[in-house]
Write an enzyme that holds these catalytic residues in place. Structure first.
Site, mmCIF file in Angstrom:
data_model
loop_
_atom_site.group_PDB
_atom_site.id
_atom_site.type_symbol
_atom_site.label_atom_id
_atom_site.label_comp_id
_atom_site.label_asym_id
_atom_site.label_seq_id
_atom_site.Cartn_x
_atom_site.Cartn_y
_atom_site.Cartn_z
ATOM 1 N N HIS A 161 23.238 67.604 74.930
ATOM 2 C CA HIS A 161 23.399 69.026 74.612
ATOM 3 C C HIS A 161 22.323 69.876 75.292
ATOM 4 C CE1 HIS A 161 24.961 72.262 72.088
ATOM 5 N NE2 HIS A 161 23.713 72.645 71.911
ATOM 6 N N ASP A 184 26.645 64.635 74.220
ATOM 7 C CA ASP A 184 26.208 65.682 73.291
ATOM 8 C C ASP A 184 26.157 65.149 71.852
ATOM 9 O OD1 ASP A 184 25.756 68.064 71.952
ATOM 10 O OD2 ASP A 184 27.005 69.219 73.337
ATOM 11 N N CYS A 209 26.455 76.982 73.910
ATOM 12 C CA CYS A 209 26.500 76.563 72.506
ATOM 13 C C CYS A 209 27.101 77.671 71.630
ATOM 14 C CB CYS A 209 25.101 76.136 72.065
ATOM 15 S SG CYS A 209 25.045 75.417 70.432
#
Lengths: 171, 354
Positions: free
Chosen positions: B328, B299, B143
């Site tokens: 995610h 995601d 991320c």
């Protein structure tokens, strides 16, 4: 835009179908027929899932709306601006008020807290030194002490150990 | 009646958890659960604490540095036995190092990409190089950590053997997530006001952003989900840990928050060009090592289309996207990811170990 609307309408129709047609049907069946409990249960969850999908899509549509976005952003900025004004006002007002009525300022309290923390750390360090010295002294004492005792109770080794302990403290 | 009372109980517990998190300013290192995999902190300086996890049997020469995001605590990567990325990588024989970012304090508002990338991350890489007596490390970022890893690699290519980016927020032209519309409407002056008022971007604000992405889920559906899955083995335990992690947000240092919102999110400078870190332009074309870009197909935090362009922008010859049907967070905790995705990532790194 057209696609988004279709999705919303699609979710809404599924919710109507599951919540207003299938679920009441399953409930009626449960009332009239034995063993239809499982079916009613499943219909209930199906209606719930359809409602969640519809609610999510509605929220997404709301977020995507330009007017809503602008309103929210403006409200957020206004809120931040008010916060800033309040903070400035409070610091000016209380910054003058506290010394006037004999109260310490935040900086002074902070400094005092810092001094206290430093004192605490110093005390802890001293305690640690003393603990180490005590351990060392007891080790020496146990090494040198023996059960041998003279007639008058005098134990030379133990005393020698204690003396070593004192020397080590001084060092 | 039991259905409603049980869901209400879960809801009350969840609300109390939120209040508790608000009262302590959300994340704090003290609130981390005990680690699943034992580790040793080998280096700590600035805002970085570097953990070393040792495999039972090392099978790969190049050490692996996992770069976690600056928001929330990293224990999501080592959540439970069988659901731990760290454990999975160790089982594959990698020597794992993990960057644990220390939460910024009131004196850290100045920290931007330069401090984090050229300072702390560069120091962490150096610490691994010294400990392993090696010149290059494989960097794996998750991320926001993937973004930091990418910027680091572009600026310090010679230290990076392979780069793996997982759910990378890259191309900010992609506005497919509706919540972006709200952030989009925020002016630069609002971003300035946040840092003037709070110094750093407060943890509660970051948490609100996550909640706003799925309000129905956070307000009700997750508790209903807990009720429906309560009988499933390990579900309640996982829920508890996951909720704890969801409330573990940490503040984002003022400067990096400004750079992230202004240069990356609004102006998309990393893709468009013109993004400077410490006075040096970050050119993605400078990334020449093998690159694996892992994209989570479902995601809802970083849209897949935002990550996908990476291979087209880097200068590497060995580069590819690996698209996997997960979300995610599912990419690091789901059973499917641990069974199928991580072995693929491990195999890719192993092939490029020599």
């Amino acid at each position: 835009m057209k696609k988004e609307l279709t999705t919303l309408v699609d979710f809404a129709s599924k919710f109507i179908e599951a919540g207003w047609v299938e679920m009441p049907g399953a409930l009626m069946k449960r009332l009239t027929a034995a063993g239809a409990e499982e079916e009613a249960y499943e219909a209930g969850w199906k209606a719930y899932d359809a409602w969640v999908r519809l609610a999510n899509e509605a929220v997404n549509r709301l977020y995507a709306d330009r007017t809503f976005g602008e309103t929210m952003a403006r409200a957020f900025e206004t809120n931040l601006g008010l916060g800033r004004i309040t903070e400035t006002f409070a610091s000016v007002f209380f910054g003058n008020l506290w010394p006037a009525i004999g109260l310490p300022t935040a900086t002074e309290v902070h400094a005092l807290r810092g001094e206290l923390t430093a004192l605490r750390e110093e005390l802890l360090a001293k305690e640690e030194i003393e603990r180490v010295d005590r351990d060392r002294a007891s080790r020496i004492a146990s090494r040198t002490a023996s059960p041998r005792q003279t007639g008058n109770g005098f134990r030379p080794e133990v005393i020698r150990g204690a003396r070593e302990e004192k020397e080590s403290v001084a060092v | 009646m039991s259905l409603f009372s049980e869901i209400a109980n879960y809801w009350v517990e969840g609300t109390l958890r939120t209040f508790e998190a608000v009262s302590r300013g959300f994340g704090s290192p003290a609130s981390d659960p005990p680690p699943v995999t034992p580790y040793e902190v080998i280096y700590e300086s600035g805002k970085v604490s570097l953990r070393h996890y040792q495999p039972a049997q090392r099978r790969h020469r190049t050490p692996l540095l996992v770069v976690y995001a600056l928001i929330k605590r990293p224990y999501i990567l080592d959540l439970l036995p069988g659901k731990s990325v760290v454990e999975n990588l160790l089982n594959q024989g990698f020597e794992v190092y993990l960057v644990d970012w220390l939460p910024p304090g009131a004196n850290d508002t100045w920290r931007g990409f330069d401090a984090y990338v050229n300072g702390d991350l560069a120091d962490a890489v150096r610490a691994v190089q010294i400990k392993e007596d090696t010149e290059q490390v494989t960097v794996l970022g998750y991320c926001f950590g993937a973004l930091l890893s990418l910027v680091y690699t572009a600026l310090h290519q010679r230290n990076v053997k392979n780069l793996v980016t997982l759910t990378l927020p890259l191309d900010m032209r992609v506005r497919d997530l509706p919540v972006y519309n709200l952030v989009d409407r925020m002016s630069d002056s609002a971003i300035e006001l946040i840092t003037k008022l709070y110094g750093n971007c407060p943890a509660w604000m970051i948490n609100s952003g996550f909640v706003a992405m799925a309000p129905v889920h956070h307000a009700l559906d997750k508790y209903v989900g807990l009720y429906r899955n309560a009988e499933r083995d390990g579900y309640a335990e996982m829920f508890e840990l996951f909720e704890r992690w969801m409330h573990s947000d940490v503040p984002l240092a003022g400067q990096i928050f400004r750079e992230m919102m202004g240069d990356i999110f609004k102006r998309n400078l990393l893709v468009n060009g013109g993004f400077n870190v410490g006075g040096t332009a970050v050119e993605l074309g400078e990334v020449e090592c093998p690159v694996l870009n892992v994209v989570a197909e479902l995601d809802d935090v970083v849209h897949p289309r935002s990550s996908l362009p990476l291979p087209d922008l880097v200068g590497s010859t060995d580069k590819r996207n690996l698209v996997f049907p997960t979300g995610h967070i599912g990419a690091v905790v789901s059973a499917g990811s641990h069974k199928k995705l991580w072995p693929q990532i491990g195999a890719w790194m192993a092939e490029r170990d020599q």
